[in-house]
Enzyme design. Structure first.
Site, short mmCIF file in Angstrom:
data_model
loop_
_atom_site.label_atom_id
_atom_site.label_comp_id
_atom_site.label_asym_id
_atom_site.label_seq_id
_atom_site.Cartn_x
_atom_site.Cartn_y
_atom_site.Cartn_z
N ALA A 71 -13.85 45.66 -11.66
CA ALA A 71 -14.88 45.99 -12.24
C ALA A 71 -14.74 47.38 -13.00
O ALA A 71 -15.23 47.48 -14.46
CB ALA A 71 -16.28 46.20 -11.48
N THR A 72 -13.85 48.29 -12.59
CA THR A 72 -13.64 49.54 -13.36
C THR A 72 -13.05 48.99 -14.63
O THR A 72 -13.33 49.75 -15.83
CB THR A 72 -12.67 50.46 -12.33
OG1 THR A 72 -13.49 50.70 -11.18
CG2 THR A 72 -12.37 51.71 -12.99
N ASN A 153 -25.77 50.05 -6.38
CA ASN A 153 -24.81 49.97 -5.20
C ASN A 153 -25.08 50.89 -4.27
O ASN A 153 -24.70 50.62 -2.98
CB ASN A 153 -23.16 50.10 -5.84
CG ASN A 153 -23.15 51.67 -6.55
OD1 ASN A 153 -23.68 52.01 -7.30
ND2 ASN A 153 -21.99 52.47 -6.06
N GLN A 181 -22.89 44.22 -8.20
CA GLN A 181 -23.42 44.15 -6.75
C GLN A 181 -24.75 42.96 -6.84
O GLN A 181 -25.34 43.21 -5.77
CB GLN A 181 -24.38 45.43 -6.39
CG GLN A 181 -23.41 46.80 -6.16
CD GLN A 181 -22.39 46.59 -4.85
OE1 GLN A 181 -22.66 45.78 -3.90
NE2 GLN A 181 -21.47 47.44 -4.68
N SER A 201 -16.86 41.75 -9.98
CA SER A 201 -15.49 41.91 -9.25
C SER A 201 -15.49 41.17 -8.07
O SER A 201 -16.43 41.00 -6.91
CB SER A 201 -15.54 43.64 -8.80
OG SER A 201 -14.52 43.87 -8.21
N ALA A 202 -14.42 40.43 -7.87
CA ALA A 202 -14.26 39.51 -6.85
C ALA A 202 -14.41 39.87 -5.07
O ALA A 202 -15.10 39.20 -4.51
CB ALA A 202 -12.97 38.74 -6.77
N HIS A 203 -13.88 41.30 -5.04
CA HIS A 203 -14.04 41.56 -3.79
C HIS A 203 -15.36 42.16 -3.28
O HIS A 203 -15.54 42.36 -1.93
CB HIS A 203 -12.88 42.90 -3.46
CG HIS A 203 -13.38 44.28 -4.02
ND1 HIS A 203 -13.80 45.27 -3.27
CD2 HIS A 203 -13.46 44.55 -5.33
CE1 HIS A 203 -13.90 46.16 -4.05
NE2 HIS A 203 -13.68 45.96 -5.30
N THR A 239 0.83 38.35 -17.59
CA THR A 239 1.02 37.18 -16.61
C THR A 239 -0.20 37.19 -15.87
O THR A 239 -0.65 38.00 -15.18
CB THR A 239 2.31 37.16 -15.81
OG1 THR A 239 3.56 37.20 -16.78
CG2 THR A 239 2.41 35.92 -14.95
N CYS A 326 -16.30 55.22 -3.80
CA CYS A 326 -15.52 56.22 -4.68
C CYS A 326 -15.95 57.56 -4.59
O CYS A 326 -15.05 58.45 -4.99
CB CYS A 326 -15.89 55.59 -6.33
SG CYS A 326 -15.42 54.16 -6.68
N1 C6P Z 1 -18.54 50.30 -5.88
C1 C6P Z 1 -19.11 51.22 -3.40
O1 C6P Z 1 -18.81 51.85 -2.41
P1 C6P Z 1 -14.24 47.70 -8.48
O2 C6P Z 1 -13.55 48.41 -7.43
O3 C6P Z 1 -13.35 48.53 -9.74
O4 C6P Z 1 -13.83 46.53 -8.34
O5 C6P Z 1 -15.56 48.13 -8.55
C2 C6P Z 1 -16.25 49.19 -9.10
C3 C6P Z 1 -17.79 49.17 -9.06
C4 C6P Z 1 -18.39 48.97 -10.15
N2 C6P Z 1 -19.81 49.00 -10.20
C5 C6P Z 1 -20.39 49.08 -9.19
C6 C6P Z 1 -21.93 48.79 -9.29
C7 C6P Z 1 -19.74 49.16 -7.84
O6 C6P Z 1 -20.47 49.27 -6.96
C8 C6P Z 1 -18.39 48.99 -8.03
C9 C6P Z 1 -17.82 49.48 -6.39
C10 C6P Z 1 -18.06 50.50 -4.37
O7 C6P Z 1 -20.16 51.15 -4.02
C11 C6P Z 1 -16.84 51.29 -4.37
S1 C6P Z 1 -16.99 52.87 -5.22
#
Ligand code: C6P
Length: 396
Positions: A71-72, A153, A181, A201-203, A239, A326
């Protein structure tokens, strides 16, 4: 017992997702862009996965979903491309955000602000919510973009993206929402909500780490993020992450299937857990629960530093957080608590519990006992709690 209540930071990979990905590491490892069977045997699963992602957010075929690494990356792409397309060219000079966007939005906005873009940071109210009217009030004919997250979040607050999307459409201003979220917690429909760009963001929904996506409406395409080959329609060359894409597709399908469970059963477990936590004196929760995603509680225990609480919880196997992962290493106060205007010492007391469809009642019962023990121990050694002036504990 080990209990994981930090699902807004990341989630366990769904076993079906893992199963769907597995063959694409050792057996079917071809580069999808090559011209042989090792390549072509990856195509059906990639196509299916992309269809599931489109279906999960109700994106029509003619729109684009570009797979990114997280997502970042998607958030950086939106703001930086808007800067190149509209601000640097002098067509526009302004963007609008909420003041509680994720650091991947705020830090990128600060960067383009340093390059000459004007940025308005919309305040949240005491409930952690945004007034859509504030978006309308701040739009000018020089506004290029509004970016407001779907679900916060930290608090789980659901922001009024439908109204904001409509306001943007009315004023012909582009609208981006960070839906990281929201996916798997609420129905997400880019068409009925007038969304131009949407981050995933898949995770965060039981998929693998290292895979995200950006949805772009037809006619509103951004500049390519990575120049090179023709992958992802030329918007993000390189890729393809084949197992990651397949995992994200499967995770999206599972998340959509589990949505009713999340919104009823997970919500009920969360609410009952919250009721019990609130029986502990001098605790309070930000954002009314009906205005929150079903899985999140941001709770303050007066007199107890959030980090101390996490320490005690962790010693007994319970994983929670003081807010965004983060920002958790900097020991700063919680930014949402600050934004709602909580007093400085209270802003340091926030603890975030975030559940998932894998959370069990037994785990929550255990956590409650651990929290109660921690509160007694930590308040016993808290000078700010023991010597608090009259009215302090009740929040007046
Ligand atoms: N929030 C939390 O503990 P990534 O890791 O890049 O896929 O996701 C970033 C991100 C972007 N937008 C929102 C609204 C998010 O909540 C997050 C990730 C985690 O709240 C890690 S900082």
């Amino acid at each position: 017992m080990r209990v994981y209540l930090d699902n807004n930071a990341t989630t366990i990979v769904d076993p079906y997702v893992f199963g769907a990905m597995e063959p694409y590491f050792v057996q079917k490892y071809g580069n999808p862009n090559s011209l042989h069977e090792f390549a072509s045997e990856t195509h059906p699963a990639i196509k299916q996965a992309m269809e599931k992602i489109y279906a999960g957010i109700h994106a029509p075929k003619e729109d684009s979903v570009v797979i990114t690494s997280c997502a970042t990356e998607s958030n950086n792409w939106v703001l930086k491309s808007i800067y190149f397309q509209y601000i640097l060219t002098g067509r526009k000079n302004h963007i609008i955000l909420s003041e509680v966007e994720h650091p991947s939005i705020i830090a990128t906005a600060k960067f383009i602000e340093s390059m000459g873009c004007r940025v308005t940071y919309l305040p949240i109210n005491h409930e952690g919510l945004i007034d859509p009217q504030s978006v309308r009030d701040n739009i000018t004919d020089k506004t290029a973009l509004v970016s407001v997250m779907w679900v916060n979040n930290e608090t789980g607050a659901i922001f009024p993206v439908e109204e904001i999307g409509n306001i943007c459409a009315e004023h012909k201003v582009l609208f981006h929402t960070d839906a990281v979220q929201a996916i798997g917690k609420l129905p997400v429909d880019v068409q009925s909500f007038n969304v131009d760009y949407l981050t995933m963001s898949a995770h965060k929904f039981h998929g693998p780490k290292g895979v995200g996506a950006l949805y772009m409406k037809k006619g509103k395409e951004l500049l390519p993020l990575l120049h090179g080959g023709s992958q992802m329609g030329g918007y993000r060359s390189g890729t393809l992450n084949v197992p990651g894409i397949i995992g994200m597709g499967k995770a999206m399908e599972q998340a959509v299937d589990a949505l009713d469970f999340e919104m009823s059963d997970v919500r009920q477990m969360r609410d009952e857990f919250e009721d019990e936590l609130l029986k502990i004196p001098d605790t309070f929760v930000v954002t009314p629960r009906e205005k929150r995603a079903a899985n999140t509680i941001l709770i303050s225990f007066r007199g107890i530093e959030g980090e101390s609480m996490l320490w005690d919880l962790n010693r007994e196997g319970v994983a929670a957080s003081t807010g965004s992962a983060c920002a958790s290493e900097d020991l700063e106060s919680n930014p949402v608590m600050e934004a709602i205007g909580a007093e400085a010492d209270l802003a340091h007391t926030a603890v975030r519990f975030s559940l998932s469809r894998y959370t069990t009642q037994e785990e929550l019962d255990y956590t409650l006992e651990v929290v109660k023990r921690a509160v007694v121990r930590l308040r016993g050694i808290s000078s700010s709690y023991a010597y608090a002036p009259e009215g302090y504990k009740s929040g007046h």
